[in-house]
Write a protein that holds these residues in place. Sequence first.
Motif, mmCIF file in Angstrom:
data_model
loop_
_atom_site.group_PDB
_atom_site.id
_atom_site.type_symbol
_atom_site.label_atom_id
_atom_site.label_comp_id
_atom_site.label_asym_id
_atom_site.label_seq_id
_atom_site.Cartn_x
_atom_site.Cartn_y
_atom_site.Cartn_z
ATOM 1 N N GLY A 145 0.816 -1.212 0.000
ATOM 2 C CA GLY A 145 0.000 0.000 0.000
ATOM 3 C C GLY A 145 0.846 1.257 0.000
ATOM 4 N N ILE A 146 1.934 1.261 0.763
ATOM 5 C CA ILE A 146 2.824 2.428 0.820
ATOM 6 C C ILE A 146 3.531 2.626 -0.524
ATOM 7 C CG2 ILE A 146 4.903 3.353 1.909
ATOM 8 C CD1 ILE A 146 4.026 1.894 4.478
ATOM 9 N N VAL A 147 4.040 1.536 -1.086
ATOM 10 C CA VAL A 147 4.782 1.630 -2.351
ATOM 11 C C VAL A 147 3.884 2.151 -3.465
ATOM 12 C CG1 VAL A 147 5.905 0.263 -4.143
ATOM 13 C CG2 VAL A 147 6.487 -0.118 -1.752
ATOM 14 N N VAL B 293 3.420 -3.863 -9.689
ATOM 15 C CA VAL B 293 4.169 -3.321 -8.548
ATOM 16 C C VAL B 293 3.488 -3.703 -7.244
ATOM 17 C CG1 VAL B 293 4.868 -1.192 -7.398
ATOM 18 C CG2 VAL B 293 5.147 -1.415 -9.866
ATOM 19 N N ASN B 294 2.179 -3.614 -7.214
ATOM 20 C CA ASN B 294 1.420 -4.004 -6.026
ATOM 21 C C ASN B 294 1.690 -5.466 -5.678
ATOM 22 O OD1 ASN B 294 -0.551 -3.372 -3.979
ATOM 23 N ND2 ASN B 294 -2.085 -4.489 -5.175
ATOM 24 N N PHE B 295 1.690 -6.309 -6.690
ATOM 25 C CA PHE B 295 1.964 -7.740 -6.507
ATOM 26 C C PHE B 295 3.390 -7.954 -6.007
ATOM 27 C CE2 PHE B 295 3.528 -11.789 -8.039
ATOM 28 C CZ PHE B 295 2.500 -12.676 -7.772
ATOM 29 N N ALA B 296 4.360 -7.312 -6.691
ATOM 30 C CA ALA B 296 5.767 -7.512 -6.335
ATOM 31 C C ALA B 296 6.086 -6.959 -4.957
ATOM 32 C CB ALA B 296 6.659 -6.853 -7.384
ATOM 33 N N ALA B 297 5.359 -5.931 -4.539
ATOM 34 C CA ALA B 297 5.620 -5.328 -3.234
ATOM 35 C C ALA B 297 5.059 -6.158 -2.085
ATOM 36 C CB ALA B 297 5.050 -3.919 -3.186
ATOM 37 N N GLY B 298 4.334 -7.221 -2.406
ATOM 38 C CA GLY B 298 3.870 -8.124 -1.358
ATOM 39 C C GLY B 298 2.396 -8.077 -1.047
ATOM 40 N N ALA B 299 1.586 -7.435 -1.893
ATOM 41 C CA ALA B 299 0.149 -7.372 -1.626
ATOM 42 C C ALA B 299 -0.447 -8.773 -1.570
ATOM 43 C CB ALA B 299 -0.550 -6.552 -2.707
ATOM 44 N N GLN B 300 -1.261 -9.008 -0.568
ATOM 45 C CA GLN B 300 -1.911 -10.295 -0.389
ATOM 46 C C GLN B 300 -3.408 -10.230 -0.676
ATOM 47 O OE1 GLN B 300 -0.132 -13.139 0.419
ATOM 48 N NE2 GLN B 300 1.639 -11.794 0.151
ATOM 49 N N THR B 301 -4.006 -9.082 -0.397
ATOM 50 C CA THR B 301 -5.446 -8.908 -0.547
ATOM 51 C C THR B 301 -5.727 -7.467 -0.983
ATOM 52 O OG1 THR B 301 -5.826 -8.108 1.706
ATOM 53 C CG2 THR B 301 -5.801 -10.505 1.380
ATOM 54 N N PRO B 302 -6.984 -7.138 -1.308
ATOM 55 C CA PRO B 302 -7.341 -5.761 -1.639
ATOM 56 C C PRO B 302 -7.119 -4.767 -0.501
ATOM 57 C CG PRO B 302 -8.990 -7.249 -2.494
ATOM 58 C CD PRO B 302 -8.090 -8.075 -1.619
ATOM 59 N N LEU B 303 -6.788 -5.246 0.698
ATOM 60 C CA LEU B 303 -6.481 -4.312 1.781
ATOM 61 C C LEU B 303 -5.312 -3.415 1.396
ATOM 62 C CD1 LEU B 303 -6.972 -3.326 4.672
ATOM 63 C CD2 LEU B 303 -5.406 -5.109 5.470
ATOM 64 N N ALA B 304 -4.385 -3.914 0.567
ATOM 65 C CA ALA B 304 -3.259 -3.094 0.121
ATOM 66 C C ALA B 304 -3.759 -1.865 -0.632
ATOM 67 C CB ALA B 304 -2.331 -3.924 -0.759
#
Length: 553
Positions: free
Chosen positions: A20-22, A307-318
Amino acid sequence: MLHWLKHYRRAMLAGDIGAGIVVAMMLIPQGMAYALVAGLPPVAGIYASILPPIVYALFGSSMTQSVGPMAIVSLMTGAVLAPLAPGGSGLYSVLAAQLALVCGIVLLVCGLLRLGFLANFFSRPVMSGFTVGCALAIAAGQVKPLLGASFPHWHAPSAMLGIGAVIALFAARRYLEPLLQRCGMPAHAAGVAAKLAPMLVVLGGLALASLLQLQEQGVKLAGDVPSGLPQLNLALSHAHWRALLQPGLLIGFVIFLMSMSAAQALAQKRNEKLVSNHELIGLGAANVAAMMSGGFPVTGSLSRSAVNFAAGAQTPLASIITAVLLAGALVAPTGWLALLPLPVLAATIIVAVLGMLELGTLKTAWRYDRGDAAAWIVTCGGVLVLGVEAGVVVGVLLSMGTLIWRASRPHIAVLGRIAGTEHFRNIDRYPAETQPDVLLLRVDANLFFGNVEAVGERIEEEVRSHPTAQHLVLVMTAVSSIDTSALFALGEWNASLKRRGIALHLAEVKGPVLDRLRESDLPAQLAGPIFLSTAMAAQKLHKGRDGEYAEYI
């Protein structure tokens, strides 16, 4: 949302917060840049990045999709609105939000009617050609802001700043990740950090604008960015519904295609299942939310979702965390955003869209199917010459036209027996044996009103080429359906061949097709039974030298 919340685990939180931050850092310059492409104030891009992803999280089925402004949709928005209202006017902003509403309604209706399968009618070569054409159009449109004036009469300080930003962004894309890895950063972290180069370039542009007083030298800046959250409203122009309906249909279609391509690419990496109709509803609700919050049409972005995927997002909470951070950026003092040089924003747009110039599809299509390659070229050219809306129409028509053209010209093979076996194959591909009195034709397509004429012509051609044939067997291995027009055609072929002393037979008819044929008079009109296999038909129908039917197998 209830599904992923039900299965949420504390171990997922760190990845969602980090992603989320990235993405928030990425979206500030990207959202502002894409708002400019749409002809809107930069802050509209941030407005369109707050409420839509939150609403998408309620209904969408992708766990890592990042919904917000996107280059191609922004370009289409600007192309639609430019003839309707002066850029920068209040009416222009109202129409942008109203266009998002139209797109949202279109997507919601399609989702409720379960029309997600319609995305399959836009072929990959046509989609690739459309994307490349839009990328070139966007890049060309940003040359003037990049240089500060039209080529070749550019503004020197603006051109130096813009071209310098382009060089820095290209260098970061090519060299920053391996450089960070050599400095000891893990490969995963280095890849994510390299994606934030646009934010670093934007911060550098802000610093230069402040230190060198670039505005006094004629460099155009973003200007005042209103602080505070967008107000929810339903401002509409009732006089423009008709003008926005057709473009809304086209843009809604493109929104779904772009979003699905991004979501599917990431879902495959985690073996997740997407539900296309849920995606339609989620994207529709997101666009309605964009309308209410003063934004413009939004969709899922492949680059941002990656980028969201690579940054570690697991769910839409990101994405929800991203939206909260962007809202916080607007609540905080926004005076620093006013110093953002427009040439730097133009540079971020150009570098981002040039990354969409993927020519691999064209190369493959040129080697594999020249028709698909021609569709790629025509679609790309249509976007550049006729405009984005016309390019979409050309692409859809080409996709449907190619489908109809191929379905209307099915492949038909003359079969023969492979010596010593019960297998029958195309005599043009295999050393297969044929018999003069039995003509075996395999139809490799469903029979329907669009291709019965072509099939009939091929039957006549083969009958003329085999004057000794007394039996014609249509091998129906690849036929999964026969419509009413084709049923009548079969009856007509049967009668015509019978008058010439040739008996028509069918073999290897699929069960569902046979069930429907039995509801008609055709089986009773045929000269013999419908054979279970080609081998049985050939064995039953072939005559030996003594004039009696001989064993063919």
